[in-house]
Enzyme design. Structure first.
Site, PDB file in Angstrom:
ATOM      1  N   GLU A 150       0.828  -1.208   0.000  1.00 20.83           N
ATOM      2  CA  GLU A 150       0.000   0.000   0.000  1.00 20.83           C
ATOM      3  C   GLU A 150       0.860   1.254   0.000  1.00 20.83           C
ATOM      4  OE1 GLU A 150      -4.160   0.283   1.809  1.00 20.83           O
ATOM      5  OE2 GLU A 150      -2.912   1.238   3.337  1.00 20.83           O
ATOM      6  N   HIS A 172       7.419 -27.813   1.770  1.00 21.42           N
ATOM      7  CA  HIS A 172       6.452 -28.735   1.178  1.00 21.42           C
ATOM      8  C   HIS A 172       5.362 -27.981   0.410  1.00 21.42           C
ATOM      9  CE1 HIS A 172       8.332 -31.843   3.669  1.00 21.42           C
ATOM     10  NE2 HIS A 172       8.345 -30.921   4.615  1.00 21.42           N
ATOM     11  N   LYS A 184     -12.863   1.914  -2.999  1.00 23.72           N
ATOM     12  CA  LYS A 184     -14.013   2.197  -2.140  1.00 23.72           C
ATOM     13  C   LYS A 184     -15.117   2.896  -2.926  1.00 23.72           C
ATOM     14  CE  LYS A 184     -11.455   2.618   2.223  1.00 23.72           C
ATOM     15  NZ  LYS A 184     -11.059   3.554   3.307  1.00 23.72           N
TER      16      LYS A 184
END
Length: 532
Positions: free
Chosen positions: A324, A353, A465
């Site tokens: 950000e 793994h 937003k």
């Protein structure tokens, strides 16, 4: 394939943090000779920009605000006595409130004491507290309160967390964290939690604390409803750097974590990283390594591999802090640059793994940061580091395996020319965690100066937003039209024409599909939708 560095090369590559028992190892970076000297003028400018930031310069022009998270652990550095006083007084209030909860002078109406803590937040208002809670939880004595989080607007996720709390809701202290008080995710979670309290016959206000901006929507609700307590969120603290403000300190103190030592670790690291010397500044060294590894353009991702279960959430925390802050379309001069560094990670030795196979043999689009902790447990030498198999492997513990996997993975990657940084902590405690976070905060700020972007605003977040608000506005129009025509059924294309949004058919389809799945529409044969 590069040769492993000699021991003397390794020693020359170290950057130590005196008094903090933290060491950075850059020996597995193939940095060209003279690279640091070449970057020195850019770092001189970065150090100057950082000094101006700490002195109170306007760092976020979008909101015309200062950025003062460094003042939180050294209030005397604040640009005026008012801010310094606010920091000191609030810190004392946080400690006093937590102590009152712990000694039961503050308790819920229908239980003998608070046993659980539910934090409602999103982004930095949740990621920081989650990291601290998980890393420091039950590190020594048992936690004072069991901590839970609502950090999304997923109804199923909210119900699952509330169900896990169950009958202990009557003994649960709720923290609602939102600077503006209008962010949809924490608002929705608060509404859901309020409903759960009402269903249980409990008074939400008497068990709830607001952490918000003074005069915000949330602050007004807390005052009007008589909430238990309110703590401030200052406009000069951004969400992704709020872990040492009330956002992080209130839940940590309630959990029973020593927030004084947490702040002290950060302050000590700040002192080290404030020095305008590239060779003696660990955050500057880290920023230099990032610039080298990504060619100053974000060409490679940063893979975080902490070899410690308690540091699993470091990668998630740094995703926000780094991405950000650095992920910007424009530089400070207005040029389109599309800067940033992608961050992802898991933990050792789980990653052995999972995806180390690709890291070693696949696409070379990353560099690695290993984090190791030398002390295997909080009480080394107390018999807690059990031998794995005393007969077959005498003297070998699980921690020995962990170190072996870390060193082996690093060597295997370097053999294939995959670069890495190694950060070593002698022990993991509140002080070292505070120092680690502070080092990354400073590294992000310095790197942003090197690539000429503003680390302290987030126009892309605001755009997202706004787009979400537009979608919800379209849904409201859609519902209004359908309810105004209760007998009619429409295709998505017909609806888009009917409401005057001919280019919105696909979005309308997705909205209608979701509404129908939740029985708020009827999906008729032929792909038509009708109001219930």
């Amino acid at each position: 394939m590069p040769d492993a560095p000699t021991y003397s090369q390794y020693k020359r590559s170290l950057c130590k943090c005196p008094g903090l028992n933290i060491t950075l190892d850059f020996s597995r970076l193939d940095m060209p000779r003279g690279f640091a000297a070449k970057m020195k003028p850019a770092f001189e400018q970065a150090f100057a920009a950082m000094s101006a930031l700490e002195a109170g310069a306007i760092a976020n022009p979008d909101e015309q605000r200062m950025v003062g998270h460094y003042w939180l652990r050294h209030a005397a550095l604040a640009p005026n006595a008012e801010i310094s006083g606010q920091i000191t007084q609030t810190f004392e209030r946080v400690k006093a409130f937590a102590a009152a909860v712990h000694n039961r002078s503050i308790k819920p109406p229908k239980a003998a004491r608070f046993t659980d803590l539910l934090l409602i937040g999103i982004g930095g208002s949740a990621l920081g507290p989650q990291l601290v809670a998980d890393a420091m939880g039950n590190l020594g004595p048992k936690d004072k309160l069991a901590v839970h989080f609502l950090d999304n607007t997923d109804p199923d996720g909210m119900l699952r967390t509330l169900k896990a709390i169950g009958s202990r809701l009557k003994a649960t202290l709720v923290l609602v964290v939102s600077k503006s008080g209008g962010t949809p995710e924490p608002r929705n979670a608060m509404v859901q939690t309020k409903a759960a309290f009402a269903d249980a016959g409990l008074d939400f206000a008497s068990q709830t604390v607001a952490i918000t901006g003074e005069g915000s929507q949330l602050d007004k609700v807390a005052v009007a409803e008589g909430w238990l307590e309110r703590f401030p969120m200052w406009d000069w603290v951004g969400g992704r750097t709020s872990i040492m403000a009330t956002v992080g300190l209130v839940p940590a103190a309630l959990q029973g974590i020593d927030i004084g030592k947490f702040l002290d670790g950060a302050a000590r690291m700040d002192a080290l990283t404030r020095t305008p010397s590239l060779s003696r500044n660990p955050a500057a060294q880290l920023a230099l390594a990032w610039y080298h590894a990504t060619d100053g353009k974000g060409d490679k991702a940063m893979v975080m591999l902490p070899y410690k279960d308690r540091l699993l959430l470091v990668s998630r925390y740094l995703q926000q802090l780094v991405m950000e802050s650095l992920g910007k379309k424009h530089d400070l001069d207005g040029n389109v640059v599309h800067q940033g560094i992608s961050v992802y990670g898991n933990k050792g030795s789980t990653d052995q793994h999972a995806y180390v196979q690709q890291l070693r043999d696949g696409v070379h689009d990353f560099f690695v940061t290993f984090i190791q902790v030398l002390e295997d447990t909080a009480r080394p030498g107390k018999g807690l580091e059990a031998q794995v198999d005393p007969k077959k492997e005498p003297g070998v513990t699980g921690g020995d395996y962990l170190l072996g996997f870390m060193l082996g993975t690093r060597a295997a990657l370097y053999e294939e020319g995959r670069e890495s940084i190694t950060i070593t902590l002698r022990r993991l405690n509140t002080q070292s965690l505070g120092a680690l976070i502070a080092m990354y905060e400073r590294a992000v700020g310095l790197y942003a100066s090197l690539v000429n972007v503003n680390a302290y605003h987030q126009p892309g977040v605001e755009a997202g937003k706004k787009a979400a608000a537009d979608v919800l506005g379209l849904q409201a129009t859609l519902l209004k039209h359908l309810r105004g025509h209760p007998a009619a059924a429409f295709t998505a294309e017909a609806l888009s024409e009917a409401i005057g949004q001919p280019d919105a058919a696909e979005t309308i389809y997705h909205l209608a599909e979701h509404l129908a799945a939740n029985k708020r529409f009827v999906l008729k044969k032929g792909g038509k939708y009708q109001a219930i």
